[in-house]
Scaffold this motif. Structure first.
Motif, PDB file in Angstrom:
ATOM      1  N   SER A  15       0.831  -1.203   0.000  1.00  6.86           N
ATOM      2  CA  SER A  15       0.000   0.000   0.000  1.00  6.86           C
ATOM      3  C   SER A  15       0.862   1.248   0.000  1.00  6.86           C
ATOM      4  O   SER A  15       0.584   2.226  -0.706  1.00  6.86           O
ATOM      5  CB  SER A  15      -0.937  -0.013   1.205  1.00  6.86           C
ATOM      6  OG  SER A  15      -1.777  -1.147   1.174  1.00  6.86           O
ATOM      7  N   VAL A  16       1.927   1.244   0.810  1.00  2.00           N
ATOM      8  CA  VAL A  16       2.819   2.406   0.874  1.00  2.00           C
ATOM      9  C   VAL A  16       3.488   2.647  -0.469  1.00  2.00           C
ATOM     10  O   VAL A  16       3.575   3.780  -0.957  1.00  2.00           O
ATOM     11  CB  VAL A  16       3.872   2.207   1.984  1.00  2.00           C
ATOM     12  CG1 VAL A  16       4.909   3.323   1.942  1.00  2.00           C
ATOM     13  CG2 VAL A  16       3.193   2.197   3.339  1.00  2.00           C
ATOM     14  N   CYS A  19       1.005   4.102  -2.909  1.00  2.00           N
ATOM     15  CA  CYS A  19       0.702   5.509  -2.614  1.00  2.00           C
ATOM     16  C   CYS A  19       1.830   6.420  -3.069  1.00  2.00           C
ATOM     17  O   CYS A  19       1.599   7.468  -3.692  1.00  2.00           O
ATOM     18  CB  CYS A  19       0.460   5.677  -1.110  1.00  2.00           C
ATOM     19  SG  CYS A  19      -1.071   4.909  -0.537  1.00  2.00           S
ATOM     20  N   ILE A  23       1.790   9.324  -6.083  1.00  2.00           N
ATOM     21  CA  ILE A  23       2.070  10.729  -5.790  1.00  2.00           C
ATOM     22  C   ILE A  23       3.183  11.266  -6.681  1.00  2.00           C
ATOM     23  O   ILE A  23       3.091  12.358  -7.252  1.00  2.00           O
ATOM     24  CB  ILE A  23       2.435  10.899  -4.310  1.00  2.00           C
ATOM     25  CG1 ILE A  23       1.195  10.625  -3.443  1.00  2.00           C
ATOM     26  CG2 ILE A  23       2.954  12.309  -4.026  1.00  2.00           C
ATOM     27  CD1 ILE A  23       1.500  10.564  -1.986  1.00  2.00           C
ATOM     28  N   VAL A 142       0.480  16.510   0.740  1.00  2.00           N
ATOM     29  CA  VAL A 142      -0.084  15.167   0.614  1.00  2.00           C
ATOM     30  C   VAL A 142       1.016  14.114   0.624  1.00  2.00           C
ATOM     31  O   VAL A 142       0.888  13.062   1.253  1.00  2.00           O
ATOM     32  CB  VAL A 142      -0.925  15.073  -0.677  1.00  2.00           C
ATOM     33  CG1 VAL A 142      -1.367  13.638  -0.934  1.00  2.00           C
ATOM     34  CG2 VAL A 142      -2.143  15.973  -0.578  1.00  2.00           C
ATOM     35  N   ALA A 143       2.130  14.425  -0.071  1.00  2.00           N
ATOM     36  CA  ALA A 143       3.245  13.481  -0.105  1.00  2.00           C
ATOM     37  C   ALA A 143       3.830  13.265   1.281  1.00  2.00           C
ATOM     38  O   ALA A 143       4.319  12.176   1.606  1.00  2.00           O
ATOM     39  CB  ALA A 143       4.326  13.990  -1.061  1.00  2.00           C
ATOM     40  N   VAL A 146       0.875  11.175   3.498  1.00  2.00           N
ATOM     41  CA  VAL A 146       0.540   9.784   3.169  1.00  2.00           C
ATOM     42  C   VAL A 146       1.388   8.773   3.940  1.00  2.00           C
ATOM     43  O   VAL A 146       0.847   7.810   4.506  1.00  2.00           O
ATOM     44  CB  VAL A 146       0.650   9.552   1.644  1.00  2.00           C
ATOM     45  CG1 VAL A 146       0.613   8.065   1.313  1.00  2.00           C
ATOM     46  CG2 VAL A 146      -0.490  10.267   0.933  1.00  2.00           C
ATOM     47  N   VAL A 149       0.063   8.622   7.464  1.00  2.00           N
ATOM     48  CA  VAL A 149      -1.222   7.925   7.547  1.00  2.00           C
ATOM     49  C   VAL A 149      -1.032   6.416   7.430  1.00  2.00           C
ATOM     50  O   VAL A 149      -1.659   5.631   8.155  1.00  2.00           O
ATOM     51  CB  VAL A 149      -2.175   8.445   6.449  1.00  2.00           C
ATOM     52  CG1 VAL A 149      -3.449   7.615   6.400  1.00  2.00           C
ATOM     53  CG2 VAL A 149      -2.516   9.910   6.692  1.00  2.00           C
ATOM     54  N   CYS A 150      -0.155   6.004   6.525  1.00  2.00           N
ATOM     55  CA  CYS A 150       0.115   4.571   6.366  1.00  2.00           C
ATOM     56  C   CYS A 150       0.710   3.979   7.639  1.00  2.00           C
ATOM     57  O   CYS A 150       0.338   2.877   8.057  1.00  2.00           O
ATOM     58  CB  CYS A 150       1.053   4.338   5.175  1.00  2.00           C
ATOM     59  SG  CYS A 150       0.307   4.734   3.569  1.00  2.00           S
TER      60      CYS A 150
END
Length: 211
Positions: A15-16, A19, A23, A142-143, A146, A149-150
């Protein structure tokens, strides 16, 4: 349970990576974003080896230029109104100097050859410098957010997994205690029964002797 933890770790890493790739991946080649006042060049290359018969540039379905190898370049009113030029070099590009918001749109280059018609499409997006700067800051934010958040999702998943394991251990503990208690009761019953048998045998022997 160990397999589930390994699966969770692999899923988190995947997932990371997805993401971060989403980005930092570059924009698609047919989409061009520029700020007001910059120069824009939209190429239209004939990829086939055959000689083309006619080349036409359109913007949002409206014709800008029509070019034939044996004829002069024809310029439509839309190109004059927007101050757009076309170079007759090998790539036959559109050239827009000091681009404005009014130049935003979908540009299409159609190349007609003896075999087929080739189409090249460009989406031109024009933004104010301040909006462009704000958009870059948003992308950076956002970068940065993320990965955090992960990591938070991974920590929460680990906490939930730990609590599930603890709950299962607690659920098994009363069962084990009850089994031990039942075994103790069963052993006590056997001992009582054995004692009763020994007492009965002694009583029978005593009666036999008195006779």
């Amino acid at each position: 349970m160990e397999d589930f933890r390994n699966y969770l770790g692999i899923y988190w890493m995947f997932s990371v990576i997805c993401c971060m790739f989403w980005i930092f991946s570059p924009a698609e080649g047919k989409t061009m974003s520029r700020v007001v006042g910059s120069t824009v060049i939209l190429p239209c290359k004939n990829e086939s080896n055959s000689t083309f018969n006619q080349l036409t540039w359109n913007r949002n379905g409206t014709k800008l230029f029509a070019f034939h190898p044996t004829r002069p370049l024809y310029i439509y009113e839309e190109a004059l109104r927007l101050n757009i030029n076309m170079s007759e070099s090998e790539l036959y590009p559109l050239v827009i100097e000091s681009v404005q918001k009014s130049h935003t749109g979908n540009y299409t280059c159609e190349v007609q050859t003896d075999k087929r018609t080739e189409v090249r499409k460009w989406e031109l997006i024009i933004a104010d410098p301040e909006l462009k700067k704000a958009g870059n800051m948003l992308v950076i934010a956002v970068a940065s957010a993320v990965p955090c958040v992960c990591c938070l999702i991974f920590i929460l998943a680990w906490i939930i997994l730990h609590r599930v394991r603890k709950q299962r251990a607690e659920d098994h503990s009363p069962t084990a205690a009850m089994q031990e208690k039942e075994e103790d009761i069963y052993e006590n019953c056997l001992e009582i029964e054995a004692s009763q048998r020994r007492g009965y045998n002694q009583h029978q022997r005593y009666k036999h002797r008195t006779r």
